[in-house]
Design a protein around this motif. Structure first.
Motif, short mmCIF file in Angstrom:
data_model
loop_
_atom_site.label_atom_id
_atom_site.label_comp_id
_atom_site.label_asym_id
_atom_site.label_seq_id
_atom_site.Cartn_x
_atom_site.Cartn_y
_atom_site.Cartn_z
N THR A 1 -3.53 -24.24 24.76
CA THR A 1 -4.43 -23.10 24.58
C THR A 1 -5.57 -23.47 23.64
O THR A 1 -6.73 -23.13 23.90
N SER B 1 -1.08 -17.06 21.88
CA SER B 1 -1.84 -15.95 21.30
C SER B 1 -2.26 -16.26 19.86
O SER B 1 -3.24 -15.72 19.37
N GLN C 1 -4.12 -15.40 29.49
CA GLN C 1 -2.77 -15.01 29.88
C GLN C 1 -1.75 -15.85 29.11
O GLN C 1 -0.67 -16.14 29.62
N GLU C 2 -2.12 -16.24 27.91
CA GLU C 2 -1.28 -17.16 27.15
C GLU C 2 -0.04 -16.46 26.59
O GLU C 2 -0.01 -15.24 26.42
N THR C 3 0.98 -17.24 26.31
CA THR C 3 2.26 -16.72 25.85
C THR C 3 2.11 -16.05 24.50
O THR C 3 1.56 -16.62 23.56
N GLU C 4 2.61 -14.81 24.42
CA GLU C 4 2.57 -14.05 23.17
C GLU C 4 3.38 -14.78 22.10
O GLU C 4 4.48 -15.25 22.35
N GLN D 1 -2.54 -22.70 29.32
CA GLN D 1 -1.14 -22.91 29.66
C GLN D 1 -0.72 -22.05 30.85
O GLN D 1 -0.02 -22.51 31.74
N ASN D 2 -1.16 -20.77 30.87
CA ASN D 2 -0.70 -19.83 31.90
C ASN D 2 -1.83 -19.32 32.79
O ASN D 2 -1.65 -18.32 33.48
#
Length: 128
Positions: free
Chosen positions: A92, A65, A58-61, A34-35
């Motif tokens: 992800t 995550s 670098q995925e969104t927490e 995604q990121n």
């Protein structure tokens, strides 16, 4: 009757070893998440997946995550990249599963089909 039993035994032995024919080692692959890229490392023996780690992401927490924490365990349990995606973290999840499958393909000696490209200049547009 004995030749039939012997033939069945040999067939089962061949099929069971062919299903998991890995070259033991450690393999890595990166797929867009995604990121940014999601990089995984898969360690195999000759017949099983020994470990799955997400090395870089670098995925969104709290969203992506969750997949990073959950999927490696599920892949180890299933001994396959064919596991359910984590709800809410489908991009992800797909990146992790595809990267693991690439590692398993490398371990089993499968090569990606070559891509033939044509010469030229190409343009594209995207809206989002």
């Amino acid at each position: 009757m004995k030749p039939t039993t012997l033939a069945i035994s040999i067939s089962v032995a061949i099929c069971s070893t062919a299903a998991f024919a890995y070259t033991p080692g450690t393999y890595t692959a990166s797929i867009a998440g995604q990121n940014g890229p999601v990089t995984v490392e898969v360690q195999t023996s000759a017949d099983k997946i020994l470990s799955v780690k997400v090395l870089k992401q670098q995925e969104t927490e709290g969203i992506g995550s969750k997949a990073v924490a959950q999927l490696p365990k599920e892949i180890m349990t299933a001994q396959s990249a064919e596991v359910q995606a984590v709800a809410g973290a489908s991009v992800t999840s797909a990146a992790i599963k595809k990267a693991v499958q690439e590692c398993l393909d490398k371990a089993s000696g499968k090569q990606a089909a070559p891509v033939s490209l044509k010469n030229g200049v190409f343009e594209g547009q995207a809206y989002g």
